[in-house]
Design an enzyme around this catalytic site. Structure first.
Site, PDB file in Angstrom:
ATOM      1  N   HIS A  80      -6.884 -10.430   4.618  1.00 18.82           N
ATOM      2  CA  HIS A  80      -6.255 -11.750   4.458  1.00 18.82           C
ATOM      3  C   HIS A  80      -5.427 -12.049   5.714  1.00 18.82           C
ATOM      4  O   HIS A  80      -4.830 -11.139   6.299  1.00 18.82           O
ATOM      5  CB  HIS A  80      -5.374 -11.758   3.201  1.00 18.82           C
ATOM      6  CG  HIS A  80      -4.906 -13.129   2.831  1.00 18.82           C
ATOM      7  ND1 HIS A  80      -3.853 -13.749   3.484  1.00 18.82           N
ATOM      8  CD2 HIS A  80      -5.354 -14.013   1.907  1.00 18.82           C
ATOM      9  CE1 HIS A  80      -3.679 -14.962   2.951  1.00 18.82           C
ATOM     10  NE2 HIS A  80      -4.580 -15.149   1.999  1.00 18.82           N
ATOM     11  N   GLU A 150     -11.377 -18.764   5.207  1.00 16.24           N
ATOM     12  CA  GLU A 150     -10.046 -19.346   5.015  1.00 16.24           C
ATOM     13  C   GLU A 150      -9.470 -19.729   6.379  1.00 16.24           C
ATOM     14  O   GLU A 150      -8.841 -18.886   7.037  1.00 16.24           O
ATOM     15  CB  GLU A 150      -9.114 -18.324   4.372  1.00 16.24           C
ATOM     16  CG  GLU A 150      -9.534 -17.849   3.010  1.00 16.24           C
ATOM     17  CD  GLU A 150      -8.327 -17.420   2.195  1.00 16.24           C
ATOM     18  OE1 GLU A 150      -8.086 -18.027   1.154  1.00 16.24           O
ATOM     19  OE2 GLU A 150      -7.594 -16.515   2.640  1.00 16.24           O
ATOM     20  N   GLY A 156      -1.922 -22.807   2.514  1.00 12.25           N
ATOM     21  CA  GLY A 156      -0.565 -23.217   2.132  1.00 12.25           C
ATOM     22  C   GLY A 156      -0.094 -24.493   2.785  1.00 12.25           C
ATOM     23  O   GLY A 156       1.108 -24.772   2.799  1.00 12.25           O
TER      24      GLY A 156
HETATM   25  P1  PGA Z   1      -3.367 -21.488  -0.760  1.00 13.73           P
HETATM   26  O1  PGA Z   1      -3.540 -19.941  -0.345  1.00 13.73           O
HETATM   27  O2  PGA Z   1      -4.424 -21.794  -1.778  1.00 13.73           O
HETATM   28  O3  PGA Z   1      -1.968 -21.564  -1.292  1.00 13.73           O
HETATM   29  O4  PGA Z   1      -3.549 -22.286   0.483  1.00 13.73           O
HETATM   30  C1  PGA Z   1      -4.781 -19.409  -0.095  1.00 13.73           C
HETATM   31  C2  PGA Z   1      -4.633 -17.969   0.307  1.00 13.73           C
HETATM   32  O5  PGA Z   1      -3.501 -17.455   0.375  1.00 13.73           O
HETATM   33  O6  PGA Z   1      -5.629 -17.301   0.565  1.00 13.73           O
END
Ligand code: PGA
Length: 232
Positions: A80, A150, A156
């Site tokens: 991540h 991602e 976020g």
């Molecule tokens: P989010 O986070 O949906 O709050 O943008 C995604 C993630 O932490 O992988």
């Protein structure tokens, strides 16, 4: 880092009795995993991290994929962007984590994604290919893996890529995987600011099999709404 154990138990209870088999994997903090997986055998759980080492020994604070498996945890998020940025995880470490997960039959949920600079400079294609070639082990055993695209600028931030940007990124990933002959064993997820307002748009993009949900997953009403939008 959200929720106490008691809050996590209450949160998981909201998904019963449907529990959405093969459709929902919940990824709570590590200290709760063993308890939650024995309390909720109907739900699949994932770790948010796993050690790069598969050996028993002096790795204080770490836990291996074998240990996860012994708690009936069948998935682990690997690489991540918060682990890469805040805990300095390198591509080499992430490759080892993936290999160890596969050895112990834990399906890795492998996160990749470009930062805002690579997106601005239009070098994101290179960045995605590099990440894939650096972290996917050679001679990957024919086991299932999950890749979550991602983009760091979408996590976020309440900003999600346009459908065209998603189309482009997912075709780059799918094309890379086809060439390396692992495509049949891979599911592709999108992650970054997923919510009930954008989930249908995200799923309209070809090659997207699922989503990795961060902040929106903390409200069970939002999760149920998204699950119903997709699967009811
Ligand atoms: P989010 O986070 O949906 O709050 O943008 C995604 C993630 O932490 O992988």
């Amino acid at each position: 880092m959200n929720f106490t154990l008691q809050e996590s138990i209450a949160h998981c209870s909201n998904f019963l009795p449907a529990s959405y088999p093969n459709r929902l994997i919940i990824s709570p903090p590590a200290p709760y995993l063993a308890y939650l997986s024995s309390e909720f055998p109907e739900i699949e759980f994932s770790a948010q991290n796993v050690s790069h080492s598969d050996k028993e020994g002096p790795y204080t604070g770490e836990y291996s994929s074998y240990m996860l498996k012994s708690c009936n945890i069948n998935y682990a998020i690997v690489g991540h962007s918060e682990r890469r940025c805040n805990f300095f995880e390198s591509d080499d470490m992430i490759r080892l984590k993936i290999a160890n997960c596969l050895k112990s039959d834990v399906t890795p949920i492998i996160c990749i994604g470009e930062d805002s600079k690579a997106r601005r400079d239009a070098t994101y294609e290179n960045s995605l290919r590099m990440q894939l070639s650096n972290i996917i082990p050679e001679n990957l055993p024919m086991k299932k893996i999950i890749i979550a695209y991602e983009p760091i600028w979408a996590i976020g931030t309440n900003i999600i890529p346009s459908c065209n940007e998603l189309l482009d990124a997912f075709s780059i990933i799918a094309c890379y995987l086809r060439k390396s002959e692992v495509a049949n064993n891979v599911s592709l997820l999108y992650g970054g600011s997923v919510g009930e307002d954008n989930i249908n748009e995200i799923f309209s993009v070809p090659n997207i099999d699922g989503v990795l949900v961060g902040k929106s997953s903390l409200r069970y009403e939002t999760m149920i709404e998204m699950l119903n939008l997709r699967f009811a």
